[in-house]
Design a protein around this motif. Sequence first.
Motif, mmCIF file in Angstrom:
data_model
loop_
_atom_site.group_PDB
_atom_site.id
_atom_site.type_symbol
_atom_site.label_atom_id
_atom_site.label_comp_id
_atom_site.label_asym_id
_atom_site.label_seq_id
_atom_site.Cartn_x
_atom_site.Cartn_y
_atom_site.Cartn_z
ATOM 1 N N LEU A 75 0.825 -1.206 0.000
ATOM 2 C CA LEU A 75 0.000 0.000 0.000
ATOM 3 C C LEU A 75 0.864 1.262 0.000
ATOM 4 O O LEU A 75 0.449 2.302 -0.526
ATOM 5 N N ALA A 76 2.050 1.156 0.590
ATOM 6 C CA ALA A 76 2.958 2.303 0.644
ATOM 7 C C ALA A 76 3.747 2.473 -0.651
ATOM 8 O O ALA A 76 4.534 3.413 -0.779
ATOM 9 N N GLY A 77 3.563 1.558 -1.609
ATOM 10 C CA GLY A 77 4.205 1.709 -2.910
ATOM 11 C C GLY A 77 5.438 0.876 -3.135
ATOM 12 O O GLY A 77 6.101 1.025 -4.165
ATOM 13 N N TYR A 78 5.771 -0.014 -2.206
ATOM 14 C CA TYR A 78 6.944 -0.866 -2.388
ATOM 15 C C TYR A 78 6.556 -2.095 -3.217
ATOM 16 O O TYR A 78 5.413 -2.563 -3.172
ATOM 17 N N ARG A 79 7.535 -2.630 -3.941
ATOM 18 C CA ARG A 79 7.307 -3.777 -4.797
ATOM 19 C C ARG A 79 8.381 -4.835 -4.558
ATOM 20 O O ARG A 79 9.406 -4.558 -3.938
ATOM 21 N N ASN A 80 8.156 -6.048 -5.072
ATOM 22 C CA ASN A 80 9.120 -7.152 -4.934
ATOM 23 C C ASN A 80 9.536 -7.335 -3.476
ATOM 24 O O ASN A 80 10.718 -7.456 -3.153
ATOM 25 N N ILE A 81 8.560 -7.370 -2.608
ATOM 26 C CA ILE A 81 8.806 -7.479 -1.171
ATOM 27 C C ILE A 81 9.154 -8.926 -0.822
ATOM 28 O O ILE A 81 8.446 -9.856 -1.194
ATOM 29 N N ARG A 82 10.258 -9.102 -0.101
ATOM 30 C CA ARG A 82 10.678 -10.459 0.250
ATOM 31 C C ARG A 82 11.457 -10.442 1.558
ATOM 32 O O ARG A 82 11.737 -9.382 2.124
ATOM 33 N N ASP A 83 11.785 -11.629 2.024
ATOM 34 C CA ASP A 83 12.568 -11.808 3.260
ATOM 35 C C ASP A 83 11.960 -11.052 4.438
ATOM 36 O O ASP A 83 12.670 -10.387 5.209
ATOM 37 N N ILE A 84 10.632 -11.156 4.585
ATOM 38 C CA ILE A 84 9.973 -10.517 5.728
ATOM 39 C C ILE A 84 10.230 -11.375 6.967
ATOM 40 O O ILE A 84 9.946 -12.575 6.972
ATOM 41 N N GLU A 85 10.764 -10.762 8.000
ATOM 42 C CA GLU A 85 11.024 -11.490 9.238
ATOM 43 C C GLU A 85 10.875 -10.569 10.430
ATOM 44 O O GLU A 85 10.992 -9.351 10.314
ATOM 45 N N PHE A 86 10.613 -11.162 11.567
ATOM 46 C CA PHE A 86 10.474 -10.418 12.814
ATOM 47 C C PHE A 86 11.748 -10.605 13.605
ATOM 48 O O PHE A 86 12.111 -11.731 13.971
ATOM 49 N N ASP A 87 12.446 -9.514 13.880
ATOM 50 C CA ASP A 87 13.761 -9.606 14.511
ATOM 51 C C ASP A 87 13.931 -8.488 15.530
ATOM 52 O O ASP A 87 13.768 -7.307 15.205
ATOM 53 N N ASP A 88 14.246 -8.862 16.770
ATOM 54 C CA ASP A 88 14.501 -7.887 17.835
ATOM 55 C C ASP A 88 13.366 -6.880 17.985
ATOM 56 O O ASP A 88 13.599 -5.689 18.214
ATOM 57 N N GLY A 89 12.138 -7.352 17.841
ATOM 58 C CA GLY A 89 10.996 -6.482 18.108
ATOM 59 C C GLY A 89 10.460 -5.708 16.932
ATOM 60 O O GLY A 89 9.486 -4.963 17.084
ATOM 61 N N PHE A 90 11.063 -5.851 15.753
ATOM 62 C CA PHE A 90 10.621 -5.097 14.579
ATOM 63 C C PHE A 90 10.420 -6.031 13.391
ATOM 64 O O PHE A 90 11.085 -7.060 13.274
ATOM 65 N N TRP A 91 9.520 -5.657 12.484
ATOM 66 C CA TRP A 91 9.424 -6.333 11.202
ATOM 67 C C TRP A 91 10.509 -5.788 10.283
ATOM 68 O O TRP A 91 10.726 -4.578 10.230
ATOM 69 N N GLU A 92 11.176 -6.672 9.569
ATOM 70 C CA GLU A 92 12.192 -6.274 8.603
ATOM 71 C C GLU A 92 11.866 -6.901 7.261
ATOM 72 O O GLU A 92 11.281 -7.985 7.197
ATOM 73 N N ALA A 93 12.244 -6.226 6.194
ATOM 74 C CA ALA A 93 11.955 -6.742 4.850
ATOM 75 C C ALA A 93 12.902 -6.115 3.842
ATOM 76 O O ALA A 93 13.500 -5.062 4.096
ATOM 77 N N GLU A 94 13.023 -6.781 2.713
ATOM 78 C CA GLU A 94 13.708 -6.208 1.561
ATOM 79 C C GLU A 94 12.660 -5.933 0.491
ATOM 80 O O GLU A 94 11.693 -6.686 0.345
ATOM 81 N N ALA A 95 12.839 -4.848 -0.254
ATOM 82 C CA ALA A 95 11.857 -4.485 -1.274
ATOM 83 C C ALA A 95 12.504 -3.570 -2.300
ATOM 84 O O ALA A 95 13.684 -3.210 -2.192
ATOM 85 N N ARG A 96 11.719 -3.203 -3.281
ATOM 86 C CA ARG A 96 12.147 -2.215 -4.261
ATOM 87 C C ARG A 96 11.142 -1.065 -4.308
ATOM 88 O O ARG A 96 9.941 -1.285 -4.196
ATOM 89 N N LYS A 97 11.683 0.145 -4.463
ATOM 90 C CA LYS A 97 10.829 1.315 -4.622
ATOM 91 C C LYS A 97 10.342 1.372 -6.069
ATOM 92 O O LYS A 97 10.788 0.598 -6.921
#
Length: 220
Positions: free
Chosen positions: A105-127
């Motif tokens: 919804l925020a406009g990111y694409r090709n979102i992958r490697d979503i993981e929960f680490d040390d209290g935060f969600w982390e991900a890789e994506a492309r603008k």
Amino acid sequence: MFPVAKTTLFRPLAAALFTAALLAPTAHAASNAGEALSRIEADGYVATHELALRHGLWTASATTPDGKLISVILDPANDTVTPVSRDAFGTTLPTAQAAKDALQLAGYRNIRDIEFDDGFWEAEARKLNGEKVDLVLHPVTLEVLSEVGEYTASNSTAGGTRLTASEVRAALEAAGYRAIRDLDFDDGVWEADATNPANRRVELKIDPVSGQVLREKLDD
């Protein structure tokens, strides 16, 4: 990494939690590691460790009164402590699928490697312009707290000019840090060891453009 599971339960609940946090009364916001530790323990948590300032929020591992090891997040803006545990996904915390939906919804694409680490969600994506970025999201609101992309020698992804080592030192001293040492530029951010205003030895990560402290961790 946690499996992606669809849920819609968190949206109204997360909004309610966030609103309640904003309206919660606060006597004194935690401005340093010592105050953050005291505030977390005041809520009944014990054996607090790995306390660090990350993305403007204090994070730590702690044990609940009934003996459960969890992560906690302290927002210094309103002095609210939020427990973060794995069994809360889909109820008080959003799932990986919800984090992915929010990024789309925020406009990111090709979102992958979503993981929960040390209290935060982390991900890789492309603008939308194709740039690859590493993202960090708030565990409840899913606000993007950090976006780190490809970095050139002179400019950040935000287009600002990178501070020099002497400018970073000056910014830290202006913020009350002293005995600054091991100042080093690594992986897109400045890093340093210093003594904070509470006279505690800390490890710092500093924004390369603004000079703002992104993370403050007690130096064990």
